[in-house]
Design a protein around this motif. Structure first.
Motif, PDB file in Angstrom:
ATOM      1  N   ALA A   1       0.826  -1.209   0.000  1.00 18.31           N
ATOM      2  CA  ALA A   1       0.000   0.000   0.000  1.00 18.31           C
ATOM      3  C   ALA A   1       0.858   1.256   0.000  1.00 18.31           C
ATOM      4  O   ALA A   1       0.576   2.235  -0.696  1.00 18.31           O
ATOM      5  CB  ALA A   1      -0.930  -0.009   1.211  1.00 18.31           C
ATOM      6  N   ALA A   2       1.939   1.234   0.763  1.00 16.57           N
ATOM      7  CA  ALA A   2       2.835   2.390   0.785  1.00 16.57           C
ATOM      8  C   ALA A   2       3.499   2.602  -0.572  1.00 16.57           C
ATOM      9  O   ALA A   2       3.614   3.729  -1.071  1.00 16.57           O
ATOM     10  CB  ALA A   2       3.890   2.206   1.880  1.00 16.57           C
ATOM     11  N   LEU A   3       3.943   1.492  -1.203  1.00 14.79           N
ATOM     12  CA  LEU A   3       4.546   1.611  -2.529  1.00 14.79           C
ATOM     13  C   LEU A   3       3.549   2.101  -3.569  1.00 14.79           C
ATOM     14  O   LEU A   3       3.879   2.923  -4.436  1.00 14.79           O
ATOM     15  CB  LEU A   3       5.131   0.262  -2.957  1.00 14.79           C
ATOM     16  CG  LEU A   3       6.334  -0.230  -2.156  1.00 14.79           C
ATOM     17  CD1 LEU A   3       6.753  -1.617  -2.643  1.00 14.79           C
ATOM     18  CD2 LEU A   3       7.502   0.745  -2.267  1.00 14.79           C
ATOM     19  N   ALA A   4       2.302   1.605  -3.500  1.00 18.21           N
ATOM     20  CA  ALA A   4       1.272   2.056  -4.441  1.00 18.21           C
ATOM     21  C   ALA A   4       0.985   3.538  -4.256  1.00 18.21           C
ATOM     22  O   ALA A   4       0.827   4.288  -5.228  1.00 18.21           O
ATOM     23  CB  ALA A   4       0.003   1.227  -4.253  1.00 18.21           C
ATOM     24  N   ALA A   5       0.912   3.988  -3.007  1.00 17.70           N
ATOM     25  CA  ALA A   5       0.675   5.410  -2.756  1.00 17.70           C
ATOM     26  C   ALA A   5       1.825   6.254  -3.291  1.00 17.70           C
ATOM     27  O   ALA A   5       1.619   7.313  -3.902  1.00 17.70           O
ATOM     28  CB  ALA A   5       0.488   5.646  -1.266  1.00 17.70           C
ATOM     29  N   GLY A   6       3.063   5.785  -3.101  1.00 16.15           N
ATOM     30  CA  GLY A   6       4.203   6.518  -3.641  1.00 16.15           C
ATOM     31  C   GLY A   6       4.204   6.548  -5.154  1.00 16.15           C
ATOM     32  O   GLY A   6       4.515   7.571  -5.771  1.00 16.15           O
ATOM     33  N   ALA A   7       3.839   5.414  -5.783  1.00 16.10           N
ATOM     34  CA  ALA A   7       3.783   5.380  -7.244  1.00 16.10           C
ATOM     35  C   ALA A   7       2.716   6.324  -7.776  1.00 16.10           C
ATOM     36  O   ALA A   7       2.917   7.027  -8.777  1.00 16.10           O
ATOM     37  CB  ALA A   7       3.523   3.948  -7.717  1.00 16.10           C
ATOM     38  N   LEU A   8       1.545   6.353  -7.128  1.00 19.56           N
ATOM     39  CA  LEU A   8       0.488   7.275  -7.556  1.00 19.56           C
ATOM     40  C   LEU A   8       0.917   8.725  -7.395  1.00 19.56           C
ATOM     41  O   LEU A   8       0.616   9.573  -8.241  1.00 19.56           O
ATOM     42  CB  LEU A   8      -0.787   7.002  -6.753  1.00 19.56           C
ATOM     43  CG  LEU A   8      -1.504   5.684  -7.053  1.00 19.56           C
ATOM     44  CD1 LEU A   8      -2.710   5.514  -6.129  1.00 19.56           C
ATOM     45  CD2 LEU A   8      -1.954   5.635  -8.508  1.00 19.56           C
ATOM     46  N   TRP A   9       1.643   8.999  -6.313  1.00 16.07           N
ATOM     47  CA  TRP A   9       2.117  10.370  -6.105  1.00 16.07           C
ATOM     48  C   TRP A   9       3.115  10.775  -7.190  1.00 16.07           C
ATOM     49  O   TRP A   9       3.052  11.877  -7.742  1.00 16.07           O
ATOM     50  CB  TRP A   9       2.755  10.478  -4.733  1.00 16.07           C
ATOM     51  CG  TRP A   9       3.246  11.858  -4.408  1.00 16.07           C
ATOM     52  CD1 TRP A   9       2.517  12.914  -3.964  1.00 16.07           C
ATOM     53  CD2 TRP A   9       4.603  12.318  -4.518  1.00 16.07           C
ATOM     54  NE1 TRP A   9       3.320  14.009  -3.788  1.00 16.07           N
ATOM     55  CE2 TRP A   9       4.612  13.671  -4.115  1.00 16.07           C
ATOM     56  CE3 TRP A   9       5.797  11.717  -4.888  1.00 16.07           C
ATOM     57  CZ2 TRP A   9       5.776  14.431  -4.101  1.00 16.07           C
ATOM     58  CZ3 TRP A   9       6.953  12.478  -4.878  1.00 16.07           C
ATOM     59  CH2 TRP A   9       6.943  13.815  -4.482  1.00 16.07           C
ATOM     60  N   LEU A  10       4.032   9.858  -7.529  1.00 17.40           N
ATOM     61  CA  LEU A  10       4.993  10.145  -8.587  1.00 17.40           C
ATOM     62  C   LEU A  10       4.300  10.312  -9.934  1.00 17.40           C
ATOM     63  O   LEU A  10       4.660  11.183 -10.736  1.00 17.40           O
ATOM     64  CB  LEU A  10       6.032   9.028  -8.662  1.00 17.40           C
ATOM     65  CG  LEU A  10       7.022   8.945  -7.493  1.00 17.40           C
ATOM     66  CD1 LEU A  10       7.936   7.728  -7.677  1.00 17.40           C
ATOM     67  CD2 LEU A  10       7.849  10.218  -7.387  1.00 17.40           C
ATOM     68  N   LEU A  11       3.282   9.465 -10.200  1.00 19.75           N
ATOM     69  CA  LEU A  11       2.544   9.579 -11.446  1.00 19.75           C
ATOM     70  C   LEU A  11       1.815  10.920 -11.537  1.00 19.75           C
ATOM     71  O   LEU A  11       1.787  11.555 -12.600  1.00 19.75           O
ATOM     72  CB  LEU A  11       1.549   8.424 -11.562  1.00 19.75           C
ATOM     73  CG  LEU A  11       0.688   8.373 -12.832  1.00 19.75           C
ATOM     74  CD1 LEU A  11       1.578   8.243 -14.057  1.00 19.75           C
ATOM     75  CD2 LEU A  11      -0.300   7.218 -12.765  1.00 19.75           C
ATOM     76  N   TRP A  12       1.229  11.338 -10.437  1.00 21.43           N
ATOM     77  CA  TRP A  12       0.541  12.624 -10.418  1.00 21.43           C
ATOM     78  C   TRP A  12       1.522  13.768 -10.681  1.00 21.43           C
ATOM     79  O   TRP A  12       1.237  14.686 -11.465  1.00 21.43           O
ATOM     80  CB  TRP A  12      -0.147  12.810  -9.076  1.00 21.43           C
ATOM     81  CG  TRP A  12      -0.696  14.189  -8.868  1.00 21.43           C
ATOM     82  CD1 TRP A  12      -0.205  15.166  -8.068  1.00 21.43           C
ATOM     83  CD2 TRP A  12      -1.856  14.742  -9.499  1.00 21.43           C
ATOM     84  NE1 TRP A  12      -0.973  16.291  -8.147  1.00 21.43           N
ATOM     85  CE2 TRP A  12      -1.994  16.064  -9.023  1.00 21.43           C
ATOM     86  CE3 TRP A  12      -2.782  14.255 -10.416  1.00 21.43           C
ATOM     87  CZ2 TRP A  12      -3.026  16.900  -9.437  1.00 21.43           C
ATOM     88  CZ3 TRP A  12      -3.805  15.088 -10.838  1.00 21.43           C
ATOM     89  CH2 TRP A  12      -3.922  16.388 -10.353  1.00 21.43           C
ATOM     90  N   LYS A  13       2.703  13.714 -10.044  1.00 25.76           N
ATOM     91  CA  LYS A  13       3.708  14.740 -10.282  1.00 25.76           C
ATOM     92  C   LYS A  13       4.171  14.737 -11.730  1.00 25.76           C
ATOM     93  O   LYS A  13       4.383  15.793 -12.343  1.00 25.76           O
ATOM     94  CB  LYS A  13       4.903  14.527  -9.342  1.00 25.76           C
ATOM     95  CG  LYS A  13       4.626  14.880  -7.890  1.00 25.76           C
ATOM     96  CD  LYS A  13       4.384  16.378  -7.743  1.00 25.76           C
ATOM     97  CE  LYS A  13       4.188  16.778  -6.296  1.00 25.76           C
ATOM     98  NZ  LYS A  13       3.945  18.239  -6.151  1.00 25.76           N
ATOM     99  N   LEU A  14       4.317  13.532 -12.298  1.00 21.36           N
ATOM    100  CA  LEU A  14       4.752  13.423 -13.688  1.00 21.36           C
ATOM    101  C   LEU A  14       3.711  14.007 -14.629  1.00 21.36           C
ATOM    102  O   LEU A  14       4.038  14.753 -15.563  1.00 21.36           O
ATOM    103  CB  LEU A  14       5.033  11.959 -14.022  1.00 21.36           C
ATOM    104  CG  LEU A  14       5.504  11.661 -15.454  1.00 21.36           C
ATOM    105  CD1 LEU A  14       6.829  12.356 -15.718  1.00 21.36           C
ATOM    106  CD2 LEU A  14       5.653  10.166 -15.667  1.00 21.36           C
ATOM    107  N   LEU A  15       2.445  13.674 -14.395  1.00 22.34           N
ATOM    108  CA  LEU A  15       1.389  14.186 -15.263  1.00 22.34           C
ATOM    109  C   LEU A  15       1.274  15.703 -15.163  1.00 22.34           C
ATOM    110  O   LEU A  15       1.112  16.394 -16.175  1.00 22.34           O
ATOM    111  CB  LEU A  15       0.053  13.525 -14.903  1.00 22.34           C
ATOM    112  CG  LEU A  15      -0.075  12.039 -15.254  1.00 22.34           C
ATOM    113  CD1 LEU A  15      -1.415  11.499 -14.788  1.00 22.34           C
ATOM    114  CD2 LEU A  15       0.085  11.814 -16.751  1.00 22.34           C
TER     115      LEU A  15
END
Length: 213
Positions: A45-59
């Motif tokens: 869950a922590a890794l998924a949250a970090g990945a979503l945060w990085l994806l949001w920053k990238l977008l």
């Protein structure tokens, strides 16, 4: 009454604590694999949250870059359009044409400004129609170019007439590329296939040698 025979409320039997039943936890709570699975899920869950945060920053970064790029492209397109409309190459053609129309419009019902707009609109309509494959428009586009070159020759300075006409011919040739290309709604010419049947050598002699029945 003797104390040992007293059964009142102060009897030691009445003051003894009542035994209670201790509740046991479910077996799956105390199992080691349960805690292992819980730890794995927490990390996932922590890794998924970090990945979503990085994806949001990238977008958001990509959108910001596209926005900035769109503004730059819009400014560049605006500058290019201004250069094409009022640049030195365009004014080499339009300035003599306007000067010719201004000097020869006297005595005509149409004003020099109306003649300039008529010359421009006629060229745009002929070029558009020629690009769609209209043969009459292609002929008209050629005549429009010849008349424009004649006006450029007449109104340009005497020392620069040849160069001004050459620039006019070059620009008209570039614009004529889509005008004389096959239009998007023009059907391709049908292809004809010719089949040639040849007789083998000696066939005539063999037929003549065969006796008639």
């Amino acid at each position: 009454m003797d104390p040992q025979f007293d059964a009142g409320i102060d009897s030691p039997a009445d003051t003894s604590p009542t035994p209670t039943t201790r509740r046991r936890m479910p077996a799956w709570v105390t199992r080691s694999d349960t805690w292992f699975v819980a730890g794995v899920l927490t990390v996932a869950a922590a890794l998924a949250a970090g990945a979503l945060w990085l994806l949001w920053k990238l977008l958001t970064g990509i959108l910001a870059a596209l926005d900035a790029g769109g503004e730059i492209a819009g400014d560049a397109g605006h500058a290019a359009a201004n250069w094409v409309a009022t640049g030195p190459i365009t004014r080499t053609i339009t300035a003599p044409v306007h000067a010719y129309l201004d000097s020869h419009a006297a005595g005509l019902p149409a004003t020099a400004e109306q003649l300039r707009w008529g010359w421009l609109i006629t060229g745009v309509v002929l070029l558009t129609a020629a690009s769609f494959g209209a043969r009459g428009a292609r002929i008209g586009w050629c005549l429009h170019g010849v008349s424009t070159a004649a006006m450029v020759w007449s109104a340009s300075p005497a020392d620069n007439r040849e160069l001004a006409v050459a620039v006019t011919a070059a620009v008209w040739s570039l614009l004529a590329v889509p005008a004389f290309a096959r239009g998007p709604f023009q059907a391709a010419a049908p292809r004809h296939t010719t089949v040639v049947i040849t007789r083998p050598t000696g066939a005539d002699s063999a037929e003549s040698a065969t006796p008639a029945r």
